[in-house]
Enzyme design. Structure first.
Site, mmCIF file in Angstrom:
data_model
loop_
_atom_site.group_PDB
_atom_site.id
_atom_site.type_symbol
_atom_site.label_atom_id
_atom_site.label_comp_id
_atom_site.label_asym_id
_atom_site.label_seq_id
_atom_site.Cartn_x
_atom_site.Cartn_y
_atom_site.Cartn_z
ATOM 1 N N ASP A 102 1.114 -12.660 7.546
ATOM 2 C CA ASP A 102 -0.411 -13.205 7.657
ATOM 3 C C ASP A 102 -0.955 -12.634 9.255
ATOM 4 O OD1 ASP A 102 -1.235 -15.865 5.980
ATOM 5 O OD2 ASP A 102 -0.120 -16.555 7.270
ATOM 6 N N LYS A 126 -0.433 -17.985 -4.799
ATOM 7 C CA LYS A 126 0.264 -16.812 -3.805
ATOM 8 C C LYS A 126 1.418 -16.330 -5.254
ATOM 9 C CE LYS A 126 -1.344 -18.206 0.592
ATOM 10 N NZ LYS A 126 -1.253 -19.032 1.530
ATOM 11 N N GLN A 165 2.318 -22.208 5.237
ATOM 12 C CA GLN A 165 1.590 -22.392 5.116
ATOM 13 C C GLN A 165 1.113 -23.188 6.372
ATOM 14 O OE1 GLN A 165 -1.020 -21.469 2.490
ATOM 15 N NE2 GLN A 165 -2.225 -23.079 3.283
HETATM 16 N N1 GUN Z 1 -4.038 -22.257 5.007
HETATM 17 C C1 GUN Z 1 -5.563 -22.125 4.483
HETATM 18 N N2 GUN Z 1 -5.618 -20.467 4.632
HETATM 19 C C2 GUN Z 1 -4.289 -20.118 5.216
HETATM 20 C C3 GUN Z 1 -3.701 -18.432 5.874
HETATM 21 O O1 GUN Z 1 -4.530 -17.764 4.934
HETATM 22 N N3 GUN Z 1 -2.243 -17.987 6.006
HETATM 23 C C4 GUN Z 1 -1.607 -19.386 5.588
HETATM 24 N N4 GUN Z 1 -0.441 -19.765 6.455
HETATM 25 N N5 GUN Z 1 -1.772 -20.692 5.958
HETATM 26 C C5 GUN Z 1 -2.938 -20.699 5.619
#
Ligand code: GUN
Length: 298
Positions: A119, A52, A96
């Site tokens: 998100d 990311k 996350q």
């Molecule tokens: N962990 C796995 N997928 C995601 C996601 O799309 N967003 C976040 N914040 N954590 C994750």
């Protein structure tokens, strides 16, 4: 044989568009800012977060990563979120998941300002999506990316098509169902308690698998010509590659399904790259809205 839907290529298109929009903001002295927060050292999370941050830099963003120790308290994390909420240089906040057991993930997610919730997990954004208010909502990245791939195959208006979403998570299954509904599909959400799932899946013109079980969806679950979207990323042993080796598979038995489907996403190279691209799309969108500019759409 099915058309293979190239998520990498569509994700690259999205990233190019984000770069263009970022350049437009630069002309106004604005740089989109994305803060990614990670607690602890879960190796899978580290890989996602690094990816990311890399893509954010490629987009020309101000990219910031905060790593808290595995034993950080809920108060520590809430303080950080509160500081990021107040920071005008930050347009997107991503915490996350999963979080360590001592932290109430729900409380943390709800503490993120809805206008920085890239998100799409905050109840304000969940509610907007549920109400079909797509013009102002932030939509979770994986379902948003899945929709873009479906549109590439089927167009924007999915009127009259039957969609079956296998999996009812808040991160994928439920928002996916709402997006398909907003695009005029007839939507069924299936899950572990569903009766005769293979027969139900065979009614689907659009079949989305988001259960996290390797190769659960078999070829004979797929209606001939269906669009198959495989959200699963599962690592399984691959002794044929050598001792201790592994490989990635989706929730769909790809070799079987591609014989029947009209179009299918591969794993890897399907939904995975789209998720990160849509995070960038949501962040640049947030920066546009914060500047009082018209919202870009993807
Ligand atoms: N962990 C796995 N997928 C995601 C996601 O799309 N967003 C976040 N914040 N954590 C994750």
């Amino acid at each position: 044989m099915a058309e293979v839907i190239d998520g990498k290529s569509v994700a690259a298109d999205v990233v190019r568009k984000v770069q263009g929009l970022t350049a437009e903001l630069a002309g106004r002295g604005i740089k989109p800012g994305l803060a990614v927060v990670i607690v602890g050292e879960d190796p899978a999370s580290q890989v996602y977060v690094a990816s990311k941050s890399r893509t954010a830099k490629k987009c020309g963003f101000h990219s910031l990563q905060h790593t808290l120790p595995a034993d950080a308290s809920q108060a520590d994390l809430l303080k950080l979120v509160s500081d990021l909420n107040a920071d005008p240089a930050i347009h997107g906040i991503l915490v996350q998941l999963p979080l360590p057991a001592q932290i109430d993930a729900g409380a943390v997610i709800q503490a993120i300002a809805p206008e920085k919730d890239v998100d799409g997990f905050n109840f304000i954004n969940v509610g907007k999506l549920g109400a079909g208010e797509l013009a102002t909502a932030f939509v979770p990245c994986t379902p948003a990316g899945s929709m873009l791939l479906i549109e590439r195959v089927r167009g924007r208006d999915l009127s009259g098509l039957n969609a079956v979403v296998v999996g009812r998570s808040n991160i994928v299954g439920k928002p996916m169902a709402n997006l398909l509904l907003a695009a005029n599909c007839t939507v069924t959400v299936a899950h572990s308690r569903t009766r005769d799932l293979p027969a139900l899946a065979r009614t689907a013109d659009i079949l989305v698998a988001a259960v996290g079980r390797p190769e659960m969806v078999r070829g004979d679950w797929v209606k001939p010509g269906a669009t198959v979207i495989d959200v699963g990323i599962n690592r399984i042993p691959a002794p044929e590659k050598g001792e201790g080796k592994t490989r990635l598979v989706g929730d769909v038995a790809y070799a079987e399904a591609e014989q029947v489907a009209g179009a299918i996403t591969p794993v890897p190279g399907g939904i995975g790259p789209m998720t990160i691209a849509m995070l960038m799309a949501n962040t640049v969108t947030s920066a546009f809205l914060a500047a009082g500019l018209e919202r870009p759409f993807f």
